[in-house]
Design an enzyme around this catalytic site. Sequence first.
Site, PDB file in Angstrom:
ATOM      1  N   ASN A   1      89.596  70.718  12.030  1.00 32.58           N
ATOM      2  CA  ASN A   1      88.585  71.928  12.284  1.00 32.58           C
ATOM      3  C   ASN A   1      89.139  73.177  12.430  1.00 32.58           C
ATOM      4  O   ASN A   1      90.646  73.386  12.206  1.00 32.58           O
ATOM      5  CB  ASN A   1      87.905  71.795  13.594  1.00 32.58           C
TER       6      ASN A   1
ATOM      7  N   CYS B   1      90.496  74.711  15.435  1.00 32.25           N
ATOM      8  CA  CYS B   1      91.535  74.560  16.207  1.00 32.25           C
ATOM      9  C   CYS B   1      92.570  73.341  16.145  1.00 32.25           C
ATOM     10  O   CYS B   1      93.278  72.972  17.054  1.00 32.25           O
ATOM     11  CB  CYS B   1      90.810  74.849  17.607  1.00 32.25           C
TER      12      CYS B   1
ATOM     13  N   GLU C   1      91.888  69.870  16.331  1.00 30.77           N
ATOM     14  CA  GLU C   1      91.779  69.129  17.207  1.00 30.77           C
ATOM     15  C   GLU C   1      90.560  67.862  16.891  1.00 30.77           C
ATOM     16  O   GLU C   1      90.773  66.845  17.430  1.00 30.77           O
ATOM     17  CB  GLU C   1      91.434  69.397  18.937  1.00 30.77           C
TER      18      GLU C   1
END
Length: 975
Positions: A588, A590, A592
């Site tokens: 995604n 970020c 994670e």
Amino acid sequence: MQTDTTVAPSESRRPTPTIPAAGTAELAATAPGAVKVIRRNGKVTAFDASKIQIAMTKAFLAVEGAAAAVSAAMRQKVEALTQQVVQGLTRHISGGGTLHIEDIQDQVELALMRAGEHKVARAYVLYRDEQQRKRAAEAAAQPAAERPSLSITRDDGSVVPLDEARMRRVVTEACDGLAGVNVDEVVSAALRDLYDGMPEAELAQALTLAARARIEKEPNYTYVSARLLLDALRHEALKFLGMSETRPTFEEMKGLYADYFREYIHKAVSLELLDPKLALYDLDSLGKALLAERDGKFDYLGLQTLYDRYFIHSNKTRFELPQAFFMRVAMGLAINEIDREAKAIEFYQLLSSFDFMSSTPTLFNSGTLRPQLSSCYLTQVPDDLHGIFGAIHDNAMLSKFAGGLGNDWTPVRGMGGYIKGTNGKSNGVVPFMKVANDTAVAVNQGGKRKGAVCGYLETWHRDIEEFLELRKNTGDDRRRTHDMNTANWVPDLFMKRVMEEGQWTLFSPEETPDLHDLVGEAFEQRYVAYEKLADEGRIKNFKRMPALNLWRKMLSMLFETGHPWVTFKDPCNLRSPQQHVGVVHSSNLCTEITLNTKANQEIAVCNLGSVNLPAHVTEDGKLDTVKLEKTISTAMRMLDNVIEYNYYSVATARNSNLRHRPVGLGVMGFNDALYKLRLPYESDKAIRFADVSMEAISYYAIKASTDLAAERGRYSSFEGSLWSQGILPVDSIRILAEQRGGYIQQDTSVSGNFDWDTLRERVQTVGMRNSNCMAIAPTATIANITGVSQSIEPTYQNLYVKSNLSGEFTVVNEYLVNDLKKLGLWDEVMAHDLKYFDGSVQNIDRIPPELKDIYKCAFEIDAKRLVDAASRRQKWIDQAQSLNLYMREPSGKKLDELYKHAWVSGLKTTYYLRTMGATHAEKTTISDNRLNAVGGSNGSVTAKPAPAVAAPAAATDVGSAKVCSILDPDCEACQ
């Protein structure tokens, strides 16, 4: 001579110099027109920059003698110094405000000292002292009855005498229970900045700023500042609701909170800001459950952030107070519960305790008419025009309601690919990514933060070399995406070829359509077969190069632009619990989240929240597992509730989320927990704590999901998952090791603290409510709200200015200050030293070696140790973690070793590469209250303070590199 102006010594004996008009005009334009100056008699006048220039000129003439002329060199020097003074005074009040005459004179004195004009500065200081003594003598001789009294202009226009007794009561309550703070000091400082007829709002601001200015020398003033800010917030909210007959103090508000809460809900519903279903709750019982004293838990940054970005408002008037905010979020999350009042109170108590915090979209939107609570959306872009622009449309809709996006672009054919419909050739993936970039800019997240998206491309794609350059600030701007994050989706085979210095072949996906869905050994076999077809001339659009050359370019671009991030395809898939029903094609925004996607069928969605780790470490240095289990049990229920309650702007996302029900429970405050445990981040014991703490979180999260499955039923695609086979995250490492055939060094031990065998059996027999349970997000803003360190990050600096959408805030490491106090080492000199060394303690001789180890800053820690800690966490996590890597002096060799180490250590993803900039912090005095303004590459001081790193979008040079910003207000990771 007027003693209430910025004057130089002996000015009455000097003729008024002639100041060039052009310079004066330029300075006048520098300062905002709304800035006012408070004189010592309480009168207010307009800020006039030219008076500073005149006074500076007189100061030089007074020292250099009557025969001195206003030479061109002196004029230039004075203009430059005056410019610095004006910038220093107004950088924090660009929208208008007030300055005290003493603050102006402090800045003049400081500018003279910085410029090396020590004789002029000394004479200026002596003159100020002389005038201060005269004023004190005159004041003492003046009868009390003749001293001027101040009046305050209320919101309704009426003028009333200043209520100093209430001022003192408010400050006394704000200081209650806090060591090292002084009521008289705050009150006196605030009184100095008052003027006759001051608006009521400015009175409250003066109190807050008086406390805020003292945070640098005593961190507890951050709590004083927050409580004083609350006084203004209470007044604003109660006035809006028609409840402002009296202006309650902190203690008085405790008896009013329940009545306020009822009025707040009804008003917000009537304004169509909240869901009418919230008004159907038993508001009296919920109001009685509010814990008003928890308003005192906030530090200044946390409360100001909530006020600026989270609280419900009408025409910019905030009428949501902190405990009402938490209860509103809890009510939304409990809206489908059978005993919703009881669950709302349970959720509220967890949130308001700061033991757990939901993610920003949940805090923004829970209880509203469109409760888009999910943090992340992952999509796949198909290889046709309808599909491409359909995916961009989905981006716009998802971004509109505050979702962060990860797009898989690998299926789109590469440059030169054949287009059957037009008998032409493709321009590749880059032009479409440019459109997606501009869409993210155009559609911001509900007006609350800039739209944010990350594009992923697999390393064998024909356009990978152009993809690597998307964030460069040179070249054809039509083929650049300055606002889109980018990430490499790297298969293990590529890393093996790099390690073995083999060749690598790039393909266009329309000619190799199955590669993107294959992983591990199956990918390797098919890839080798395609290479053979290319050698035989049966595949035309390909390119071959040494794998090491492409790897070096990947690292070079990462070093230069901060992008693309390095993420690893095979561990994300081979350890995925859901590999039986799909493929993880990207992470995604970020890095994670690792969930399956499929064009037109699966838009992956994840709902996030984070455990406050230091809140679960006891005073005697142990992890409180009893409390942790209770926290996680409630938190997992809250996260699971999001799935039904969530507003989905795209149907595909809804269908996917209801089918698989993934959530992402993470952690924040990891470095704070290490401080409580007295462990240096680099130490083996800290790495061990990363392991055992994540094991506990993993155990309780999986257990909570099985408990929810027993109550509510298992998720629909459970059968065939790794869960159903009794393979838990820690067990899946062996699958990766078998498929990789070596090249993995990841610890697989367990602590022995938990009965994993019994849990495996329960997972198989009862099932799981959620396909995925854990993911460690950046948590930047919710960490600010709760007052802990960000996510799993090491401390950036022990003293610095935090810049975000709410402004600039002094941040001091309270743990360090408390340790220094115990040793009798915390004083004004130590605060100066911390500033001088940019928040680092390593060069301060007075600090003991053990504290230097514990309080190392991010760039003083070996980046490989960050990877080691992440590897220990990763073995317990069914998704991934947002792992930033810090490197003080990067080089090609160091980056090569670091990212190979990350791969061999079994990491699924990495995030930003943070490197030190070529600039340094501005060294200011303790009284100046402006820290770490960053100079440009030429050493000049900029007008706006910023972190000591360079942002890629701004293309700030760091030697030959351009790297990401530590504290970029527009960065998703910094939100």
